[in-house]
Every structure is written in structure tokens, then in C-alpha cells.
Design a protein around this motif. Structure first.
Motif, mmCIF file in Angstrom:
data_model
loop_
_atom_site.group_PDB
_atom_site.id
_atom_site.type_symbol
_atom_site.label_atom_id
_atom_site.label_comp_id
_atom_site.label_asym_id
_atom_site.label_seq_id
_atom_site.Cartn_x
_atom_site.Cartn_y
_atom_site.Cartn_z
ATOM 1 N N VAL A 154 -3.659 -4.381 15.385
ATOM 2 C CA VAL A 154 -3.642 -5.626 14.627
ATOM 3 C C VAL A 154 -5.032 -6.233 14.478
ATOM 4 O O VAL A 154 -5.241 -7.102 13.622
ATOM 5 C CB VAL A 154 -2.697 -6.654 15.271
ATOM 6 C CG1 VAL A 154 -1.276 -6.109 15.320
ATOM 7 C CG2 VAL A 154 -3.166 -7.033 16.676
ATOM 8 N N SER A 162 2.130 -6.593 6.615
ATOM 9 C CA SER A 162 2.892 -6.186 7.783
ATOM 10 C C SER A 162 4.356 -5.989 7.415
ATOM 11 O O SER A 162 4.991 -6.867 6.831
ATOM 12 C CB SER A 162 2.797 -7.255 8.881
ATOM 13 O OG SER A 162 3.767 -7.013 9.885
ATOM 14 N N ASP A 208 0.924 -2.695 14.854
ATOM 15 C CA ASP A 208 1.867 -3.091 13.815
ATOM 16 C C ASP A 208 1.935 -1.999 12.758
ATOM 17 O O ASP A 208 1.144 -1.052 12.771
ATOM 18 C CB ASP A 208 1.464 -4.424 13.177
ATOM 19 C CG ASP A 208 2.644 -5.149 12.536
ATOM 20 O OD1 ASP A 208 3.751 -4.577 12.498
ATOM 21 O OD2 ASP A 208 2.458 -6.290 12.075
ATOM 22 N N PRO A 213 -0.209 -11.365 7.529
ATOM 23 C CA PRO A 213 0.300 -11.233 8.900
ATOM 24 C C PRO A 213 1.798 -11.078 8.933
ATOM 25 O O PRO A 213 2.500 -11.317 7.939
ATOM 26 C CB PRO A 213 -0.118 -12.560 9.543
ATOM 27 C CG PRO A 213 -0.156 -13.527 8.393
ATOM 28 C CD PRO A 213 -0.630 -12.731 7.210
ATOM 29 N N TYR A 265 4.249 -3.635 19.590
ATOM 30 C CA TYR A 265 4.398 -4.563 18.456
ATOM 31 C C TYR A 265 4.648 -5.981 18.962
ATOM 32 O O TYR A 265 3.995 -6.940 18.519
ATOM 33 C CB TYR A 265 5.542 -4.087 17.573
ATOM 34 C CG TYR A 265 5.994 -5.083 16.539
ATOM 35 C CD1 TYR A 265 5.137 -5.486 15.506
ATOM 36 C CD2 TYR A 265 7.292 -5.617 16.574
ATOM 37 C CE1 TYR A 265 5.565 -6.399 14.544
ATOM 38 C CE2 TYR A 265 7.719 -6.514 15.612
ATOM 39 C CZ TYR A 265 6.857 -6.909 14.606
ATOM 40 O OH TYR A 265 7.275 -7.813 13.661
ATOM 41 N N ARG A 266 5.574 -6.123 19.879
ATOM 42 C CA ARG A 266 5.907 -7.459 20.390
ATOM 43 C C ARG A 266 4.757 -8.075 21.166
ATOM 44 O O ARG A 266 4.613 -9.305 21.196
ATOM 45 C CB ARG A 266 7.169 -7.375 21.251
ATOM 46 C CG ARG A 266 8.427 -7.137 20.425
ATOM 47 C CD ARG A 266 9.659 -6.957 21.285
ATOM 48 N NE ARG A 266 10.878 -6.957 20.466
ATOM 49 C CZ ARG A 266 12.071 -6.587 20.917
ATOM 50 N NH1 ARG A 266 12.229 -6.177 22.186
ATOM 51 N NH2 ARG A 266 13.119 -6.613 20.114
ATOM 52 N N ASP A 267 3.939 -7.238 21.770
ATOM 53 C CA ASP A 267 2.775 -7.738 22.509
ATOM 54 C C ASP A 267 1.578 -8.007 21.606
ATOM 55 O O ASP A 267 0.507 -8.403 22.099
ATOM 56 C CB ASP A 267 2.370 -6.741 23.606
ATOM 57 C CG ASP A 267 3.357 -6.704 24.767
ATOM 58 O OD1 ASP A 267 4.246 -7.579 24.819
ATOM 59 O OD2 ASP A 267 3.240 -5.795 25.614
ATOM 60 N N GLY A 268 1.726 -7.777 20.307
ATOM 61 C CA GLY A 268 0.641 -8.063 19.382
ATOM 62 C C GLY A 268 -0.513 -7.087 19.458
ATOM 63 O O GLY A 268 -1.667 -7.459 19.212
#
Length: 292
Positions: free
Chosen positions: A182, A228, A264, A291, A258-261
Motif C-alpha cells: 500500500v 483498490s 492490497d 484508497p 490486507y487488514r493490517d494495511g
């Protein structure tokens, strides 16, 4: 990651050669992508029909973004078994579809799987060996360049971008789906290597999506955008994986990343200007990253 004289990295050679990723049950139907799961009920049991649909729908999303008119000349970079090429041929009425892959074994499988189509429509479907960074085609030969979940293997995104700009006709478009970090934090490669075996063994390369969008803008493409689409990829992919992999095993870390940024999934689009020197020329990229 080591490579031989043909430019193929060892992890790619093994995974798509003797490893034959296309034969792994999680990649049902001959496609090799994580799928686009919009409209698929993930609270209900997910079977092979839903899995195949998700993979087809990822190709349809990319084709919609490329907006090829009937009679367009399409190139898919990283075509694998050519399932996306066949889908495009059947649903979009192109003049011709060319699938390119660096791996000779993948091309052999593609030609075997689509032998009937190749025999019936030899002027409309072809499979060619070559690297994304050195496309074996003439300048301006394609109206759209497509790529689905292959860019994570490309060693040189700048060379891929330059070659894409070269082979596109004026007004031609690129549409690419793939996963990237990301941001450009130097911690990302190590984080992903610690979570996901494919990053640890060098099959996938950890790079920010801006590495691609910047390369495309620098190559003279305009209207460069990265959207995204992770919300429609990662949960469905993880739901499907649960049929084959136990909780807390490494494939489930795609959703975690993905959830932890950290990671993506993006739809990246760009266009070659119709007029030489129009905005988007090298040195003045116009890039939008939307985003999640």
C-alpha cells in the motif's frame, strides 16, 4: 532471486513449470488468480462454480476497464493457460487476442487446452513466448494491453511500462489487476516475507502500487489510476482457501496483510495519448491512487 539467460526467475520457472500451479485445486478451471467475488454470497457454501465465476469476473473487470471496441487487437501479458484470452475472444468480439507468457510449459498447456480454438480461428488467437520487459511485437500493434495477476512476478516495472507504451496504438489502453504494497515503507518486503511464503521464496516481489503507476506515467501514459478492489478480492479468496488450508496457515495471511494495511489488490489503468506530446508525456505523469 536467480534467473537464467531467458530472464525467468527460478521461483517462476519451478512454480509454473514442474510445479504446475494451474493443476492445484484452489485454482479451479485453469485460471490462476484470486478472483473478484462481487455478487457471490460468501455466507453460503462456496464451490467450484463460484470459484470459477470469481476468476472469470476478474477478467471481465479488467476487460471492462480496457474498454476494447469490437474489432480491437488485444494483448494479455502473463496469459498462463490462456483462459482469459479465450474468455475475451468469446465475449468481446476482438479482431485478435494474443497471449504472451515467459514460461514455455505454460504456453504448451495453453495451446493444448485451446487447440480447437486455435485450429478454428488461427487468425484471431495466438500464444507467444516472451518477457513483459521485452515484448516481441512491433510498435503500436495493440489497442489494449491486459494483465491479470502477473505483475507481482515482473522484475522490472519500468521496462514493462515502456514496452506497454511502445506496443500500444495511440489511444490504446492498459488494464491490469494485481497485488502490491500500500505504500513504499522499507519495512514492507520483510513484513510480507514473514507472513507469506510466496514473498519469502521470491515468487512474488513486494513493491508499492506507486512503483507501477509512476513507471506508467514516466513511460508517457496518461490518466494513470490505481483503484483498490481488495474488499472484493481478499475476503472471497480467504473464504475459498478455508476449504483447503487450516486457519492460521500462511495462505490466510493474504487477508491478514490486507487488514493490517500492508498489502492490497488494485485495478490499474492508463492510456497512450492519441497526440504525441499530450499531457502524460515522460516527466509529467498524472497519477491517481484511489484508497480502499
Amino acid at each position: 532471486m536467480a534467473e537464467q539467460g531467458d530472464g525467468m526467475r527460478d521461483a517462476v520457472r519451478e512454480t509454473y513449470g514442474s510445479g504446475d500451479l494451474s493443476a492445484v485445486p484452489i485454482f479451479a478451471g485453469g485460471f490462476i488468480n484470486f478472483g473478484h467475488w462481487r455478487g457471490i454470497d460468501l455466507t453460503a457454501p462456496v464451490g467450484e462454480p463460484e470459484r470459477v465465476r470469481s476468476q472469470q469476473d476478474l477478467y471481465r473487470l479488467v476487460l471492462d476497464a480496457a474498454v476494447p471496441a469490437p474489432g480491437a487487437r488485444l494483448l494479455e501479458v502473463g496469459c498462463g493457460l490462456g483462459m482469459g484470452c479465450a474468455l475475451a475472444l468469446g465475449e468481446r468480439d476482438p479482431a485478435a487476442v494474443t497471449g504472451l507468457d515467459i514460461h514455455p510449459e505454460q504456453l504448451r498447456r495453453a495451446r493444448e487446452r485451446h487447440a480447437a480454438l486455435l485450429a478454428e480461428q488461427p487468425e484471431r488467437l495466438a500464444f507467444v513466448q516472451g518477457a513483459a520487459e521485452q515484448l516481441p511485437f512491433a510498435d503500436g500493434g495493440f489497442d489494449a494491453v491486459l494483465s491479470v495477476e502477473a505483475a507481482q512476478h515482473f522484475p522490472d516495472l519500468a521496462a514493462f511500462a515502456a514496452e506497454t507504451a511502445r506496443v500500444l496504438a495511440p489511444g490504446g489502453r492498459l488494464a491490469l489487476a494485481g497485488f502490491f504494497t500500500v505504500d513504499d515503507s522499507p519495512a514492507r518486503p520483510a513484513q510480507l516475507a514473514g507472513l507469506l511464503e510466496t514473498f519469502a521464496n521470491g515468487l512474488d516481489i513486494a513493491r508499492p502500487v506507486t512503483a507501477l503507476t509512476g513507471a506508467l506515467g514516466g513511460a508517457g501514459l496518461t490518466g494513470v489510476a490505481a483503484e483498490s478492489i481488495g474488499a472484493e478480492v481478499w475476503p472471497g479468496w480467504d473464504r475459498w482457501l478455508s476449504r483447503w488450508w487450516a486457519p492460521d496457515t500462511w495462505p490466510h495471511n493474504f487477508l491478514r496483510a490486507y487488514r493490517d494495511g500492508i498489502l492490497d489488490y488494485y485495478l490499474v489503468t492508463a492510456e497512450l495519448p492519441r497526440v504525441p506530446g499530450a499531457p502524460g508525456a515522460p516527466g509529467a505523469p498524472a497519477v491517481t491512487v484511489l484508497p480502499r
